[in-house]
Motif scaffolding. Structure first.
Motif, PDB file in Angstrom:
ATOM      1  N   THR A 142      -5.113 -34.600  18.737  1.00 13.32           N
ATOM      2  CA  THR A 142      -6.521 -34.646  18.352  1.00 13.32           C
ATOM      3  C   THR A 142      -7.242 -35.621  19.267  1.00 13.32           C
ATOM      4  O   THR A 142      -6.629 -36.492  19.872  1.00 13.32           O
ATOM      5  N   GLY A 143      -8.562 -35.482  19.353  1.00 16.49           N
ATOM      6  CA  GLY A 143      -9.359 -36.376  20.179  1.00 16.49           C
ATOM      7  C   GLY A 143      -9.542 -35.810  21.571  1.00 16.49           C
ATOM      8  O   GLY A 143      -8.919 -34.821  21.966  1.00 16.49           O
ATOM      9  N   THR A 144     -10.418 -36.458  22.325  1.00 18.80           N
ATOM     10  CA  THR A 144     -10.741 -36.044  23.683  1.00 18.80           C
ATOM     11  C   THR A 144     -10.347 -37.163  24.630  1.00 18.80           C
ATOM     12  O   THR A 144     -10.645 -38.332  24.372  1.00 18.80           O
ATOM     13  N   LEU A 145      -9.686 -36.807  25.713  1.00 15.99           N
ATOM     14  CA  LEU A 145      -9.315 -37.806  26.710  1.00 15.99           C
ATOM     15  C   LEU A 145     -10.567 -38.385  27.357  1.00 15.99           C
ATOM     16  O   LEU A 145     -11.663 -37.819  27.249  1.00 15.99           O
ATOM     17  N   ASP A 185     -13.311 -39.149  30.139  1.00 15.18           N
ATOM     18  CA  ASP A 185     -13.895 -38.233  31.117  1.00 15.18           C
ATOM     19  C   ASP A 185     -13.106 -38.286  32.420  1.00 15.18           C
ATOM     20  O   ASP A 185     -12.735 -39.365  32.897  1.00 15.18           O
ATOM     21  N   TYR A 227     -10.107 -36.911  32.905  1.00  9.60           N
ATOM     22  CA  TYR A 227      -8.650 -36.895  32.708  1.00  9.60           C
ATOM     23  C   TYR A 227      -8.240 -35.645  31.946  1.00  9.60           C
ATOM     24  O   TYR A 227      -9.036 -35.068  31.210  1.00  9.60           O
ATOM     25  N   ARG A 228      -6.978 -35.249  32.156  1.00 11.53           N
ATOM     26  CA  ARG A 228      -6.446 -34.072  31.479  1.00 11.53           C
ATOM     27  C   ARG A 228      -5.005 -34.340  31.035  1.00 11.53           C
ATOM     28  O   ARG A 228      -4.364 -35.258  31.536  1.00 11.53           O
ATOM     29  N   ASP A 259      -3.551 -38.851  17.741  1.00  9.28           N
ATOM     30  CA  ASP A 259      -4.878 -39.066  18.329  1.00  9.28           C
ATOM     31  C   ASP A 259      -4.750 -39.587  19.758  1.00  9.28           C
ATOM     32  O   ASP A 259      -4.072 -40.590  20.000  1.00  9.28           O
ATOM     33  N   GLN A 299      -7.690 -39.922  21.631  1.00  8.99           N
ATOM     34  CA  GLN A 299      -9.109 -40.162  21.921  1.00  8.99           C
ATOM     35  C   GLN A 299      -9.285 -41.237  22.995  1.00  8.99           C
ATOM     36  O   GLN A 299      -8.774 -42.338  22.877  1.00  8.99           O
ATOM     37  N   GLY A 300      -9.994 -40.878  24.082  1.00  6.58           N
ATOM     38  CA  GLY A 300     -10.363 -41.820  25.133  1.00  6.58           C
ATOM     39  C   GLY A 300      -9.233 -42.221  26.060  1.00  6.58           C
ATOM     40  O   GLY A 300      -9.430 -43.088  26.923  1.00  6.58           O
ATOM     41  N   SER A 303      -6.779 -42.652  29.114  1.00 10.91           N
ATOM     42  CA  SER A 303      -6.816 -42.431  30.555  1.00 10.91           C
ATOM     43  C   SER A 303      -5.444 -42.739  31.168  1.00 10.91           C
ATOM     44  O   SER A 303      -5.281 -42.688  32.374  1.00 10.91           O
TER      45      SER A 303
END
Length: 168
Positions: free
Chosen positions: A71-74, A76, A78-79, A111, A113-114, A116
């Motif tokens: 869950t969450g978004t890496l 910006d 990054y993948r 999670d 989230q964020g 890098s």
């Protein structure tokens, strides 16, 4: 005495099932018991009985792949390059009908989230009713890498890319 006889709720034979994996027969002493399970001292017309037992394995074991839930978004740019699991397989002990309903073993959400950098966590396996799962936790490593942009050929996405969409 009549009082002791009146207290008898049932007559049982004690049987040890330890290590039994096949049908078996046992002869043993009969024990008169009251409603609380306490032995009663009475004389029984038959002192012993022979009892036969059928033993059937109702619990089976199978292995299933483990499936992480991210869950969450890496951060910006990054993948997720890879997700590593240790172990990748979980053993499940359950009845056939429970095992037949399982396709994979799902982990509790992790999670990212964020992030890098790589993220490693010990994640709990989601419980399955009427089943025993081993192990109960899995080490999950999410390998995070920057998105590589090749501005010349435009073949890879880039954090600063802009896409224009227009009707045709």
């Amino acid at each position: 005495t009549p009082d002791l006889v009146a207290n008898v709720d049932r007559v049982e034979i004690d049987v040890n099932f330890t290590g039994r994996r096949a049908d078996f027969e046992v002869t043993g002493d009969l024990v008169a018991r009251n409603a609380n399970g306490q032995a009663q001292t009475v004389t029984l017309s038959t002192r012993q009985a022979t009892v036969s037992f059928s033993v059937a394995q109702i619990i089976q074991q199978r292995e299933f792949p483990v499936r992480p839930v991210l869950t969450g978004t890496l951060a910006d740019g990054y993948r997720v390059a890879a997700v590593q699991l240790n172990p990748r397989i979980s053993r499940v002990n359950a009845s056939d009908d429970v095992l037949d309903s399982i396709t994979d073993i799902v982990l509790e959400p992790m999670d990212v989230q964020g992030a890098s950098n790589d993220v490693t966590r010990t994640v709990q396996v989601r419980a399955i009713s009427n089943a025993i799962l081993t192990p109960e936790q899995v080490e999950v490593t999410v390998v995070v890498e920057p998105i590589e942009c090749d501005e010349l050929d435009g073949s890879t996405p880039c954090a600063t890319s802009v896409a224009l969409v227009a009707p045709t």
